[in-house]
Structure formats: C-alpha cells, structure tokens
Design a protein around this motif. Structure first.
Motif, PDB file in Angstrom:
ATOM      1  N   PHE A   1      13.889   1.640   9.831  1.00 61.32           N
ATOM      2  CA  PHE A   1      13.752   0.347  10.479  1.00 61.32           C
ATOM      3  C   PHE A   1      12.295  -0.074  10.362  1.00 61.32           C
ATOM      4  O   PHE A   1      11.430   0.749  10.074  1.00 61.32           O
ATOM      5  CB  PHE A   1      14.156   0.440  11.954  1.00 61.32           C
ATOM      6  N   ARG A   2      12.020  -1.331  10.621  1.00 60.93           N
ATOM      7  CA  ARG A   2      10.641  -1.789  10.627  1.00 60.93           C
ATOM      8  C   ARG A   2      10.421  -2.830  11.703  1.00 60.93           C
ATOM      9  O   ARG A   2      11.344  -3.542  12.097  1.00 60.93           O
ATOM     10  CB  ARG A   2      10.251  -2.345   9.253  1.00 60.93           C
TER      11      ARG A   2
ATOM     12  N   PRO B   1       4.017  -9.440   1.038  1.00 61.42           N
ATOM     13  CA  PRO B   1       3.290  -9.484   2.320  1.00 61.42           C
ATOM     14  C   PRO B   1       4.230  -9.461   3.527  1.00 61.42           C
ATOM     15  O   PRO B   1       3.880  -8.868   4.566  1.00 61.42           O
ATOM     16  CB  PRO B   1       2.524 -10.808   2.233  1.00 61.42           C
ATOM     17  N   GLU B   2       5.407 -10.032   3.386  1.00 59.67           N
ATOM     18  CA  GLU B   2       6.349 -10.043   4.510  1.00 59.67           C
ATOM     19  C   GLU B   2       6.977  -8.675   4.776  1.00 59.67           C
ATOM     20  O   GLU B   2       7.706  -8.504   5.761  1.00 59.67           O
ATOM     21  CB  GLU B   2       7.451 -11.088   4.289  1.00 59.67           C
ATOM     22  N   ASP B   3       6.700  -7.699   3.932  1.00 56.32           N
ATOM     23  CA  ASP B   3       7.139  -6.330   4.198  1.00 56.32           C
ATOM     24  C   ASP B   3       6.181  -5.593   5.133  1.00 56.32           C
ATOM     25  O   ASP B   3       6.462  -4.457   5.548  1.00 56.32           O
ATOM     26  CB  ASP B   3       7.253  -5.530   2.892  1.00 56.32           C
ATOM     27  N   THR B   4       5.069  -6.227   5.453  1.00 57.46           N
ATOM     28  CA  THR B   4       4.093  -5.613   6.351  1.00 57.46           C
ATOM     29  C   THR B   4       4.718  -5.352   7.718  1.00 57.46           C
ATOM     30  O   THR B   4       5.264  -6.262   8.344  1.00 57.46           O
ATOM     31  CB  THR B   4       2.865  -6.521   6.507  1.00 57.46           C
ATOM     32  N   ALA B   5       4.654  -4.102   8.159  1.00 56.25           N
ATOM     33  CA  ALA B   5       5.281  -3.703   9.422  1.00 56.25           C
ATOM     34  C   ALA B   5       4.999  -2.228   9.673  1.00 56.25           C
ATOM     35  O   ALA B   5       4.531  -1.511   8.780  1.00 56.25           O
ATOM     36  CB  ALA B   5       6.787  -3.936   9.377  1.00 56.25           C
ATOM     37  N   VAL B   6       5.320  -1.804  10.876  1.00 55.52           N
ATOM     38  CA  VAL B   6       5.399  -0.374  11.158  1.00 55.52           C
ATOM     39  C   VAL B   6       6.820   0.058  10.823  1.00 55.52           C
ATOM     40  O   VAL B   6       7.782  -0.551  11.292  1.00 55.52           O
ATOM     41  CB  VAL B   6       5.081  -0.065  12.631  1.00 55.52           C
ATOM     42  N   TYR B   7       6.923   1.073  10.005  1.00 56.56           N
ATOM     43  CA  TYR B   7       8.224   1.572   9.558  1.00 56.56           C
ATOM     44  C   TYR B   7       8.575   2.831  10.337  1.00 56.56           C
ATOM     45  O   TYR B   7       7.755   3.760  10.445  1.00 56.56           O
ATOM     46  CB  TYR B   7       8.193   1.860   8.061  1.00 56.56           C
TER      47      TYR B   7
ATOM     48  N   GLN C   1       7.654   8.426  14.898  1.00 59.80           N
ATOM     49  CA  GLN C   1       6.541   7.719  15.529  1.00 59.80           C
ATOM     50  C   GLN C   1       6.127   6.466  14.777  1.00 59.80           C
ATOM     51  O   GLN C   1       5.374   5.671  15.321  1.00 59.80           O
ATOM     52  CB  GLN C   1       5.322   8.651  15.652  1.00 59.80           C
ATOM     53  N   GLY C   2       6.610   6.276  13.562  1.00 64.91           N
ATOM     54  CA  GLY C   2       6.261   5.084  12.798  1.00 64.91           C
ATOM     55  C   GLY C   2       5.065   5.293  11.886  1.00 64.91           C
ATOM     56  O   GLY C   2       4.153   6.057  12.190  1.00 64.91           O
ATOM     57  N   THR C   3       5.102   4.592  10.772  1.00 64.48           N
ATOM     58  CA  THR C   3       3.978   4.610   9.829  1.00 64.48           C
ATOM     59  C   THR C   3       3.727   3.172   9.385  1.00 64.48           C
ATOM     60  O   THR C   3       4.664   2.429   9.092  1.00 64.48           O
ATOM     61  CB  THR C   3       4.264   5.549   8.635  1.00 64.48           C
ATOM     62  N   LEU C   4       2.469   2.775   9.356  1.00 62.36           N
ATOM     63  CA  LEU C   4       2.113   1.383   9.099  1.00 62.36           C
ATOM     64  C   LEU C   4       2.035   1.103   7.608  1.00 62.36           C
ATOM     65  O   LEU C   4       1.345   1.816   6.868  1.00 62.36           O
ATOM     66  CB  LEU C   4       0.773   1.047   9.762  1.00 62.36           C
ATOM     67  N   VAL C   5       2.719   0.048   7.194  1.00 66.85           N
ATOM     68  CA  VAL C   5       2.645  -0.450   5.825  1.00 66.85           C
ATOM     69  C   VAL C   5       2.047  -1.840   5.869  1.00 66.85           C
ATOM     70  O   VAL C   5       2.550  -2.717   6.565  1.00 66.85           O
ATOM     71  CB  VAL C   5       4.038  -0.487   5.178  1.00 66.85           C
ATOM     72  N   THR C   6       0.970  -2.033   5.128  1.00 72.48           N
ATOM     73  CA  THR C   6       0.304  -3.323   5.061  1.00 72.48           C
ATOM     74  C   THR C   6       0.269  -3.770   3.606  1.00 72.48           C
ATOM     75  O   THR C   6      -0.244  -3.043   2.748  1.00 72.48           O
ATOM     76  CB  THR C   6      -1.123  -3.253   5.608  1.00 72.48           C
TER      77      THR C   6
END
Length: 123
Positions: free
Chosen positions: A36-37, A87-93, A115-120
């Motif tokens: 999820f993101r 750019p719209e894929d930017t999120a915490v995954y 815990q999530g991993t950040l994608v920018t």
C-alpha cells in the motif's frame, strides 16, 4: 510478527526502484502479501497484492504495467519492482500481510503492517 520494508529512496521520473519486505514470525507460505502507499495528506491506498503461491497477483490501475509484485518463500520476502516511476508515485510505501490465503485489495483485511519506506520521485 514483524514486517521490515526497505529499498525506498529518491529517484528521477522514469527511473526504477525495488522495494523489499522481510517477514518474520509469520506463516509466510500461507499469507497473502500486499503493498500500500500513502502520499502526504492522503489516505493509504492499495498498490499490489500476491497470493500465498505467487500465482495470483492484483494491481491498482494506476500502477498496472509499471509495477510488479513477487515473493520468495525461501527468504520470507516480498518485493515490489517499480519501473517508469512518476512524481505521483511519491509516497510512503507499506507492506502488509493477511493471514488468509485470499488475495484482497481491502486495507482492513490485512492483519500486520510494516513501518513503511519513503519513495520520492522527482520531476
């Protein structure tokens, strides 16, 4: 149960990243795994899921043809290969596990969360 997500980072638009999620304390071989993101200020959304066997996968329309989910039961790890990033894929995954062996897109069906991993993704 612990789900440890990794692999996020900063990438230019059009680039690729591979996220990993290592599971422990879980009967990995019978669990559905999902990604999820959550973008800033938005709700957490479904991205992809894979059933216990790896034979069935589902994707959000926004990532179809660009993202690929897979699993390695020997390593108790699920992956999300992300290509042609925007750019719209930017999120915490976040990775998630559902103890039931039925692929689902519903956030509420998942029992455990990483815990999530950040994608920018920069433009």
């Amino acid at each position: 149960v612990q789900l440890q997500a990794s692999g996020g980072g900063l990438v230019q638009a059009g680039g690729s990243l591979r996220l990993s999620c290592a599971a422990s304390g879980l009967t990995f071989g019978s669990a559905t795994m999902g990604w999820f993101r959550q973008a800033p200020g938005k709700e957490r959304d479904f991205v992809a899921a894979i059933d216990w066997s790896g034979g069935s996968t589902i994707y959000a329309d926004s990532v179809k043809g660009r993202f690929s989910i897979s699993r390695d039961s020997a390593k108790n790890t699920v992956y999300l290969q992300m290509n042609s990033l925007k750019p719209e894929d930017t999120a915490v995954y976040y990775c998630a596990a559902d103890r039931r062996p039925i692929t689902t897109i519903k956030l509420s069906d998942y029992d455990y969360w990483g815990q999530g991993t950040l994608v920018t993704v920069s433009s």
